[in-house]
Scaffold this motif. Structure first.
Motif, PDB file in Angstrom:
ATOM      1  N   LEU A  38      -4.855  -1.399  -8.492  1.00 23.23           N
ATOM      2  CA  LEU A  38      -3.661  -0.739  -7.970  1.00 23.23           C
ATOM      3  C   LEU A  38      -2.512  -0.842  -8.978  1.00 23.23           C
ATOM      4  CD1 LEU A  38      -3.556  -1.671  -4.168  1.00 23.23           C
ATOM      5  CD2 LEU A  38      -3.864   0.582  -5.165  1.00 23.23           C
ATOM      6  N   LEU A  42      -0.249   2.158 -10.338  1.00 20.78           N
ATOM      7  CA  LEU A  42       1.209   2.095 -10.411  1.00 20.78           C
ATOM      8  C   LEU A  42       1.681   2.445 -11.819  1.00 20.78           C
ATOM      9  CD1 LEU A  42       4.038   1.285  -9.334  1.00 20.78           C
ATOM     10  CD2 LEU A  42       3.499  -1.056  -9.997  1.00 20.78           C
ATOM     11  N   ALA A  49       6.184   9.456 -14.047  1.00 21.54           N
ATOM     12  CA  ALA A  49       7.561   9.661 -13.601  1.00 21.54           C
ATOM     13  C   ALA A  49       8.546   9.466 -14.740  1.00 21.54           C
ATOM     14  CB  ALA A  49       7.891   8.705 -12.452  1.00 21.54           C
ATOM     15  N   LEU A  82     -16.220   1.291  -1.196  1.00 20.80           N
ATOM     16  CA  LEU A  82     -16.156   2.401  -0.232  1.00 20.80           C
ATOM     17  C   LEU A  82     -17.443   2.474   0.597  1.00 20.80           C
ATOM     18  CD1 LEU A  82     -14.601   5.048   0.688  1.00 20.80           C
ATOM     19  CD2 LEU A  82     -15.932   6.224  -1.048  1.00 20.80           C
TER      20      LEU A  82
ATOM     21  N   ALA B  30      -8.750   0.982   6.343  1.00 20.90           N
ATOM     22  CA  ALA B  30     -10.049   1.283   5.725  1.00 20.90           C
ATOM     23  C   ALA B  30     -10.504   2.690   6.095  1.00 20.90           C
ATOM     24  CB  ALA B  30     -11.097   0.259   6.172  1.00 20.90           C
ATOM     25  N   VAL B  34     -10.963   6.137   3.449  1.00 22.57           N
ATOM     26  CA  VAL B  34     -12.214   6.838   3.106  1.00 22.57           C
ATOM     27  C   VAL B  34     -11.939   8.266   2.619  1.00 22.57           C
ATOM     28  CG1 VAL B  34     -14.415   7.703   3.976  1.00 22.57           C
ATOM     29  CG2 VAL B  34     -13.669   5.395   4.578  1.00 22.57           C
ATOM     30  N   VAL B  37      -9.407   8.223  -0.605  1.00 26.96           N
ATOM     31  CA  VAL B  37      -9.999   7.812  -1.875  1.00 26.96           C
ATOM     32  C   VAL B  37     -10.888   8.918  -2.445  1.00 26.96           C
ATOM     33  CG1 VAL B  37     -11.794   6.305  -2.804  1.00 26.96           C
ATOM     34  CG2 VAL B  37      -9.829   5.312  -1.647  1.00 26.96           C
ATOM     35  N   PHE B  40      -8.659  11.486  -3.890  1.00 27.74           N
ATOM     36  CA  PHE B  40      -8.062  11.013  -5.142  1.00 27.74           C
ATOM     37  C   PHE B  40      -9.086  11.044  -6.274  1.00 27.74           C
ATOM     38  CE2 PHE B  40      -6.560   7.417  -7.890  1.00 27.74           C
ATOM     39  CZ  PHE B  40      -5.429   8.059  -8.366  1.00 27.74           C
ATOM     40  N   MET B  68      -0.817  11.522  -1.766  1.00 30.95           N
ATOM     41  CA  MET B  68      -0.642  10.407  -2.705  1.00 30.95           C
ATOM     42  C   MET B  68       0.170   9.290  -2.047  1.00 30.95           C
ATOM     43  SD  MET B  68      -1.848  10.006  -5.669  1.00 30.95           S
ATOM     44  CE  MET B  68      -1.895   8.327  -6.198  1.00 30.95           C
ATOM     45  N   LEU B  71      -2.031   7.534   0.352  1.00 32.32           N
ATOM     46  CA  LEU B  71      -2.972   6.674  -0.375  1.00 32.32           C
ATOM     47  C   LEU B  71      -2.301   5.383  -0.816  1.00 32.32           C
ATOM     48  CD1 LEU B  71      -5.813   6.400  -1.838  1.00 32.32           C
ATOM     49  CD2 LEU B  71      -4.651   7.297  -3.844  1.00 32.32           C
ATOM     50  N   ILE B  72      -1.059   5.504  -1.303  1.00 35.20           N
ATOM     51  CA  ILE B  72      -0.315   4.321  -1.745  1.00 35.20           C
ATOM     52  C   ILE B  72      -0.049   3.389  -0.565  1.00 35.20           C
ATOM     53  CG2 ILE B  72       1.952   3.569  -2.586  1.00 35.20           C
ATOM     54  CD1 ILE B  72       1.903   6.198  -4.323  1.00 35.20           C
ATOM     55  N   GLY B  75      -3.427   2.041   0.728  1.00 41.61           N
ATOM     56  CA  GLY B  75      -4.066   1.247  -0.324  1.00 41.61           C
ATOM     57  C   GLY B  75      -3.400  -0.107  -0.521  1.00 41.61           C
ATOM     58  N   PHE B  76      -2.079  -0.105  -0.684  1.00 40.78           N
ATOM     59  CA  PHE B  76      -1.382  -1.376  -0.904  1.00 40.78           C
ATOM     60  C   PHE B  76      -1.450  -2.254   0.347  1.00 40.78           C
ATOM     61  CE2 PHE B  76       0.252   0.574  -4.730  1.00 40.78           C
ATOM     62  CZ  PHE B  76       0.449  -0.500  -5.574  1.00 40.78           C
ATOM     63  N   HIS B  78      -3.894  -2.250   2.662  1.00 35.48           N
ATOM     64  CA  HIS B  78      -5.278  -2.726   2.743  1.00 35.48           C
ATOM     65  C   HIS B  78      -5.530  -3.846   1.724  1.00 35.48           C
ATOM     66  CE1 HIS B  78      -9.511  -2.092   3.915  1.00 35.48           C
ATOM     67  NE2 HIS B  78      -9.829  -2.272   2.654  1.00 35.48           N
ATOM     68  N   ALA B  79      -5.030  -3.663   0.509  1.00 37.00           N
ATOM     69  CA  ALA B  79      -5.217  -4.670  -0.543  1.00 37.00           C
ATOM     70  C   ALA B  79      -4.511  -5.974  -0.173  1.00 37.00           C
ATOM     71  CB  ALA B  79      -4.706  -4.142  -1.877  1.00 37.00           C
ATOM     72  N   LEU B 111       5.552  -3.294  -5.320  1.00 43.13           N
ATOM     73  CA  LEU B 111       4.781  -2.406  -6.195  1.00 43.13           C
ATOM     74  C   LEU B 111       4.429  -1.104  -5.477  1.00 43.13           C
ATOM     75  CD1 LEU B 111       2.410  -5.028  -7.874  1.00 43.13           C
ATOM     76  CD2 LEU B 111       4.587  -4.124  -8.712  1.00 43.13           C
ATOM     77  N   ALA B 115       5.395   2.583  -6.700  1.00 39.58           N
ATOM     78  CA  ALA B 115       4.451   3.695  -6.878  1.00 39.58           C
ATOM     79  C   ALA B 115       4.908   4.914  -6.081  1.00 39.58           C
ATOM     80  CB  ALA B 115       3.053   3.264  -6.434  1.00 39.58           C
ATOM     81  N   SER B 118       7.794   6.614  -7.752  1.00 41.31           N
ATOM     82  CA  SER B 118       7.355   7.413  -8.898  1.00 41.31           C
ATOM     83  C   SER B 118       6.868   8.786  -8.447  1.00 41.31           C
ATOM     84  CB  SER B 118       6.233   6.692  -9.648  1.00 41.31           C
ATOM     85  OG  SER B 118       6.665   5.417 -10.074  1.00 41.31           O
ATOM     86  N   VAL B 119       6.090   8.797  -7.358  1.00 45.58           N
ATOM     87  CA  VAL B 119       5.578  10.068  -6.832  1.00 45.58           C
ATOM     88  C   VAL B 119       6.733  10.954  -6.387  1.00 45.58           C
ATOM     89  CG1 VAL B 119       4.248  11.123  -4.948  1.00 45.58           C
ATOM     90  CG2 VAL B 119       3.341   9.120  -6.143  1.00 45.58           C
TER      91      VAL B 119
END
Lengths: 132, 126
Positions: A38, A42, A49, A82, B30, B34, B37, B40, B68, B71-72, B75-76, B78-79, B111, B115, B118-119
């Motif tokens: 991740l 980033l 950007a 996955l 999760a 699915v 991801v 992406f 996006m 997903l961010i 994703g973050f 879930h992580a 973080l 992200a 940035s998007v």
């Protein structure tokens, strides 16, 4: 009182690795790899950007030999996590616990991840025009 | 006869006071991840070797920008949930465990927002 002399249950290393246990720890390991990945996502987004110069640096790093090696490993980690994650979701619904099913879906997850990884890279090179 | 208070029974959280919130959030993210991801992965395949202008144009598409951001977020989240469980499993010193879990959570939020920013900068700011 010391606990040192008490009998211990067998340590992990006396057990023969099995498909269930190996894939289980692999799910966790790939999860850690993806969490670190991740940071890469980033970096890629922040570089995009920031502008063309920063993005060029990020693209060059990703496209270098070492960059591609890491990205390849990351691709497999992503697809394995996955596929095996979907396996976990079926377990959460109480399905697929029979021993032969567990073994079969385990190999299926590994196989699918391998196929998807190779497919993604072939398609990526094709979309870049490198295979023409 | 149950010795639990009526309020305790309604909440149904047990003695850990946490219930299944962590576990459930891990599964929800999760399931969300699915399709995100897969989308992406396909996007990255199409964008392989693309220059800055192409990637920026891709993120200016509202659908791509929103996916996006999703997903961010997923994703973050879930992580963070996953890494927290790993820390709780392997770090046995209470102080270090709390420090690491807190640090991972702060990092995931910071973080992730970085992200997402940035998007948005590309999608809205041009």
């Amino acid at each position: 009182m010391s606990n040192q002399d008490r009998p211990l249950s067998p340590h992990l290393q006396v057990y023969r690795p099995q498909i269930t246990s190996v894939l289980s720890i692999a799910h966790r390991a790939t999860g850690i790899v993806l969490a670190a990945g991740l940071l890469l996502l980033l970096w890629w987004l922040a570089a995009a950007a920031a502008g063309p110069d920063a993005f060029g640096t990020a693209q060059a790093a990703a496209g270098s030999f070492l960059g591609r090696l890491f990205l390849f490993g990351w691709t497999f980690a992503l697809f394995y996590h996955l596929c095996n994650g979907i396996r976990h979701l079926f377990w959460d619904m109480g399905r697929g616990f029979e021993l032969d099913t567990v073994s079969m879906t385990g190999w299926l997850a590994v196989g699918s991840a391998a196929v998807l990884t190779v497919l993604a890279w072939v398609l990526a090179y094709a979309s870049m025009g490198a295979l023409r | 006869m149950s010795l639990r208070t009526p309020l305790g029974r309604v909440r149904g959280l047990g003695s850990a006071k946490e219930g299944t919130a962590h576990w459930w959030a891990q599964r929800l993210t999760a399931v969300a991840l699915v399709p995100l991801v897969l989308w992406f992965a396909v996007s990255l395949i199409v964008l392989t070797g693309a220059d800055h202008a192409t990637v920026a144009a891709w993120l200016r598409d509202p659908v791509a920008a929103v996916l996006m951001l999703l997903l961010i977020l997923a994703g973050f989240h879930h992580a963070q949930l996953g890494v927290q469980v790993v820390i709780e499993d392997y770090v046995h010193s209470e102080g270090l465990k709390l420090t690491l879990v807190t640090a991972v959570r702060f990092a995931a939020v910071a973080l992730g927002i970085g992200a997402a920013f940035s998007v948005l900068k590309i999608a809205i700011g041009g």
